[in-house]
Design a protein around this motif. Sequence first.
Motif, PDB file in Angstrom:
ATOM      1  N   GLY A   3       0.779  -1.233   0.000  1.00  0.00           N
ATOM      2  CA  GLY A   3       0.000   0.000   0.000  1.00  0.00           C
ATOM      3  C   GLY A   3       0.806   1.275   0.000  1.00  0.00           C
ATOM      4  O   GLY A   3       0.282   2.334   0.375  1.00  0.00           O
ATOM      5  N   THR A   4       2.078   1.223  -0.418  1.00  0.00           N
ATOM      6  CA  THR A   4       2.872   2.457  -0.423  1.00  0.00           C
ATOM      7  C   THR A   4       2.138   3.569  -1.169  1.00  0.00           C
ATOM      8  O   THR A   4       1.593   3.365  -2.256  1.00  0.00           O
ATOM      9  CB  THR A   4       4.265   2.204  -1.039  1.00  0.00           C
ATOM     10  OG1 THR A   4       5.066   3.377  -0.868  1.00  0.00           O
ATOM     11  CG2 THR A   4       4.188   1.868  -2.518  1.00  0.00           C
ATOM     12  N   GLY A   5       2.127   4.750  -0.571  1.00  0.00           N
ATOM     13  CA  GLY A   5       1.376   5.860  -1.162  1.00  0.00           C
ATOM     14  C   GLY A   5       2.125   6.605  -2.240  1.00  0.00           C
ATOM     15  O   GLY A   5       1.538   7.392  -2.970  1.00  0.00           O
ATOM     16  N   ASN A   6       3.429   6.371  -2.323  1.00  0.00           N
ATOM     17  CA  ASN A   6       4.236   7.116  -3.277  1.00  0.00           C
ATOM     18  C   ASN A   6       5.369   6.245  -3.801  1.00  0.00           C
ATOM     19  O   ASN A   6       5.873   5.375  -3.093  1.00  0.00           O
ATOM     20  CB  ASN A   6       4.814   8.378  -2.610  1.00  0.00           C
ATOM     21  CG  ASN A   6       5.698   9.183  -3.539  1.00  0.00           C
ATOM     22  OD1 ASN A   6       6.886   9.334  -3.314  1.00  0.00           O
ATOM     23  ND2 ASN A   6       5.101   9.705  -4.600  1.00  0.00           N
ATOM     24  N   ILE A   7       5.733   6.489  -5.043  1.00  0.00           N
ATOM     25  CA  ILE A   7       6.905   5.871  -5.660  1.00  0.00           C
ATOM     26  C   ILE A   7       7.770   7.006  -6.204  1.00  0.00           C
ATOM     27  O   ILE A   7       7.258   7.916  -6.861  1.00  0.00           O
ATOM     28  CB  ILE A   7       6.519   4.923  -6.809  1.00  0.00           C
ATOM     29  CG1 ILE A   7       5.770   3.691  -6.280  1.00  0.00           C
ATOM     30  CG2 ILE A   7       7.753   4.496  -7.591  1.00  0.00           C
ATOM     31  CD1 ILE A   7       6.612   2.703  -5.509  1.00  0.00           C
ATOM     32  N   MET A   8       9.069   6.952  -5.919  1.00  0.00           N
ATOM     33  CA  MET A   8       9.989   7.951  -6.459  1.00  0.00           C
ATOM     34  C   MET A   8      10.677   7.391  -7.698  1.00  0.00           C
ATOM     35  O   MET A   8      11.306   6.341  -7.639  1.00  0.00           O
ATOM     36  CB  MET A   8      11.055   8.339  -5.429  1.00  0.00           C
ATOM     37  CG  MET A   8      12.044   9.387  -5.948  1.00  0.00           C
ATOM     38  SD  MET A   8      13.437   9.698  -4.829  1.00  0.00           S
ATOM     39  CE  MET A   8      12.585  10.538  -3.493  1.00  0.00           C
ATOM     40  N   CYS A   9      10.566   8.102  -8.815  1.00  0.00           N
ATOM     41  CA  CYS A   9      11.248   7.682 -10.041  1.00  0.00           C
ATOM     42  C   CYS A   9      12.706   8.119  -9.989  1.00  0.00           C
ATOM     43  O   CYS A   9      13.070   9.064  -9.297  1.00  0.00           O
ATOM     44  CB  CYS A   9      10.537   8.202 -11.283  1.00  0.00           C
ATOM     45  SG  CYS A   9      10.218   9.979 -11.296  1.00  0.00           S
TER      46      CYS A   9
ATOM     47  N   HIS B 286      14.333   8.560 -19.879  1.00  0.00           N
ATOM     48  CA  HIS B 286      14.552   8.992 -18.500  1.00  0.00           C
ATOM     49  C   HIS B 286      13.549   8.345 -17.544  1.00  0.00           C
ATOM     50  O   HIS B 286      12.359   8.227 -17.870  1.00  0.00           O
ATOM     51  CB  HIS B 286      14.444  10.517 -18.395  1.00  0.00           C
ATOM     52  CG  HIS B 286      15.665  11.239 -18.870  1.00  0.00           C
ATOM     53  ND1 HIS B 286      15.667  12.053 -19.965  1.00  0.00           N
ATOM     54  CD2 HIS B 286      16.949  11.244 -18.403  1.00  0.00           C
ATOM     55  CE1 HIS B 286      16.876  12.551 -20.161  1.00  0.00           C
ATOM     56  NE2 HIS B 286      17.677  12.065 -19.234  1.00  0.00           N
ATOM     57  N   GLY B 287      14.041   7.966 -16.374  1.00  0.00           N
ATOM     58  CA  GLY B 287      13.199   7.260 -15.418  1.00  0.00           C
ATOM     59  C   GLY B 287      11.938   8.006 -15.045  1.00  0.00           C
ATOM     60  O   GLY B 287      10.908   7.393 -14.759  1.00  0.00           O
ATOM     61  N   CYS B 288      12.003   9.344 -15.034  1.00  0.00           N
ATOM     62  CA  CYS B 288      10.830  10.136 -14.659  1.00  0.00           C
ATOM     63  C   CYS B 288      10.015  10.588 -15.864  1.00  0.00           C
ATOM     64  O   CYS B 288       9.116  11.429 -15.738  1.00  0.00           O
ATOM     65  CB  CYS B 288      11.260  11.335 -13.818  1.00  0.00           C
ATOM     66  SG  CYS B 288      11.863  10.858 -12.172  1.00  0.00           S
ATOM     67  N   ALA B 289      10.327  10.030 -17.034  1.00  0.00           N
ATOM     68  CA  ALA B 289       9.525  10.299 -18.236  1.00  0.00           C
ATOM     69  C   ALA B 289       9.380   9.023 -19.048  1.00  0.00           C
ATOM     70  O   ALA B 289       9.232   9.068 -20.263  1.00  0.00           O
ATOM     71  CB  ALA B 289      10.172  11.390 -19.065  1.00  0.00           C
ATOM     72  N   ASN B 290       9.387   7.892 -18.341  1.00  0.00           N
ATOM     73  CA  ASN B 290       9.359   6.592 -19.008  1.00  0.00           C
ATOM     74  C   ASN B 290       7.951   6.021 -18.939  1.00  0.00           C
ATOM     75  O   ASN B 290       7.516   5.515 -17.902  1.00  0.00           O
ATOM     76  CB  ASN B 290      10.360   5.652 -18.331  1.00  0.00           C
ATOM     77  CG  ASN B 290      10.572   4.371 -19.113  1.00  0.00           C
ATOM     78  OD1 ASN B 290       9.621   3.680 -19.456  1.00  0.00           O
ATOM     79  ND2 ASN B 290      11.821   4.042 -19.392  1.00  0.00           N
TER      80      ASN B 290
END
Length: 769
Positions: free
Chosen positions: A249-255, A264-268
Amino acid sequence: MFSIRILSLATTALVALVGVSNTQNITSDTFFYGQSPPVYPSPIGTGTGNWSEAYKKAEAMVAQMTLDEKSNLTFGISSKTNGCSGNIPAIERLGFPGLCLQDAGNGVRATDFVNGYPSGLHVGASWNKDLAYKRALAMGGEFRSKGVNIVLGPVVGPLGRVSQGGRNWEGFSNDPYLSGSLVFETVRGIQENGVITSTKHFIGNEQETNRNPITNVAGQYVESISANIDDKSMHELYLWPFQDAVHAGTGNIMCSYNRLNNSHGCANSKTLNGLLKTELGFNGFVVSDWFAQHSGVSSALAGLDMAMPDSEGFWGSNLTTAIRNGSVPMSRLNDMATRIIASWYQMGQDNGYPTPGIGMPVDVLASHKAVNARNPSSKQVILDAAIEGHVLVKNVNNALPLKSPKLLSLFGYDAKAPDQNDPAAGFGSWIAINGTIISGGGSGANSPAYISAPFDALQEKAYQADTTILWDFINVNATANVDGASDACLVFINAFASEGFDRVGLHDDFSDALVNNIADQCSNTIVVIHNAGVRLVDQFIDHPNVTAVIFAHLPGQDSGRALVSLLYGDFSPSGKLPYSVPMNESAFGALLSPALPAAPYTLFPQDDFTEGIYIDYRAFDAQNITPRYEFGFGLSYTTFGYLNLRILARSGVSRNTYPTGLIREGGAEDLWDVITTVTADVKNTGAVDGAEVAQLYVGIPGGPIRQLRGFSKVHIQAGHTATVSFDLTRRDLSVWDVVVQQWKLQSGKYYIYVGTSSRILHLDGTLTI
């Protein structure tokens, strides 16, 4: 299951650049080294499972927001009122107070009146799920008291593929099952305080070298490293622990910073829209690592929901412009805002939660109102966790525990506390020369209330036991003199690591020479290594006077106190290695050092994960390499015997080849169905009480010789027997089918092993499906 659209012309050109030409494989996603298939549109969160009510509330609030208010939720702002790593502004008219994001996974960083907990690697070495939960519960309470809404941890990426990786110590293990089991408990424990976990770094962030774009000495722009991972390895290794975090149930994932198959990991879109939000059914939101956003419209469409620490001009007014001109649909912005607010509601932060950043002073050196986040109930958890992460790997003729020594001689730079109250202060590129280390460096470090160094704790013990202690922390070579009456000589060395750079080696000649020089003079030399990752010992391990060696890892603020309790036998060591220790660096092959830019892609560095799923013990088993100490190994002051293996198939459970359940948090809900339960009896055959980590390995048809698929830590009194039980789920027994894009339960004979390490397996049997 998700569809993959036809490649764009730009992607096709990129594929040609990196040499991938099999169009059939590309479009079916069976093999995607070097290119990342586009997956659009970004899925609209619906609030599955127990997130339903949170989504209803979030949708109602977002419906009242203006365009600018929605946009302002998606990027960070600077704050003059708190020292949080990141801030989201309040929307006061709607009763939303804003958000404070703060480091990190091992305790609250950059503040006062908090505790310094054992690091992730230390928890991994404990192999204790219950202790991982209790540690997380205690840490989460401190984050809450400090007004932190989102804790930037825990870490399961890097997984530890690169042996010299600078951040391997922040994670639990380089085995996905062990890492996944412990991150599940960590997410659960922290979030029970109402604090959102930001599980990171998603995904393939396996080295620090070239993790970010740089300008080289020639003035050329060099892109971040591209981790080129095939589909099978992605699922069976790197995605596995993230799947457990989402299931918890993690509320957030960091790219992550790196590129993943040249995106890019934050635009993949493949990893964010496809793997995370569709296949795993993730309900929360995605935040960028700090300054890891490199585009505006494309990162929004690819599934990024929040940029930190700000938008660098990519979002803000540019995002609202993109909404108005149709480049980004309003539905995408609504989803971004809804996911963020739903996570806030899901953790109950709308009801009685502390003001964001209330305990995070802008400047800890200036006068400020103190918020004491320390809870006395945490003391035992911190000490227990510190004790259980120590791994005893050598103990000749029961040199340990110490037996009422009259004179102890201490040597080594790692014995005393650091010269200032930064546990990472004074480090070199491979060792921390100015004192003992309780954590690694960078954003994953914590802020200890004190440091119990080995020297401090041993002096206190000397007072209690009427022991004499001699020490020399200055003379580190042959000039160090050893008193001939010494009952034992303790040598303290370390292996440091930090965010921002990768380790230069797995041992250092300076420390090895120190050990050998003392051992040449002392017949009972005990070596203690505080190591932030794999540390080789072959320069001294066979010295006849080196009688005991402890991998002490990164124990947190109770380091010395925990060590002394083990040295004197108050507790029997129970830690096990969460990685393998080879005899020399060559055993790791290409996975020893980080990948570097190389022709013809010097400006677009590539790292092909051609080893697939064969890292650490999987690789050593496949290549018939004998390690010095194998994965899962660790000694005790007692002995254990194994007997009575039982493999019990569950009735009434579907054994269809592929899962058929609805997508919930973590994937298809029937992936978690228990197919088989394995039990065994473990007997303490020694003379003292102790804890044993019973480990279950499975040989899946067509896969590695064995893979960890269960473990159970049990405390057993001398002469007594305990029964351990392992539930094997559909996912545990499946492999990833790259054609069907599903977990596939194999038909055939599975080999089941139970024992004390990955190579000391006392019991075996078979399971036929």
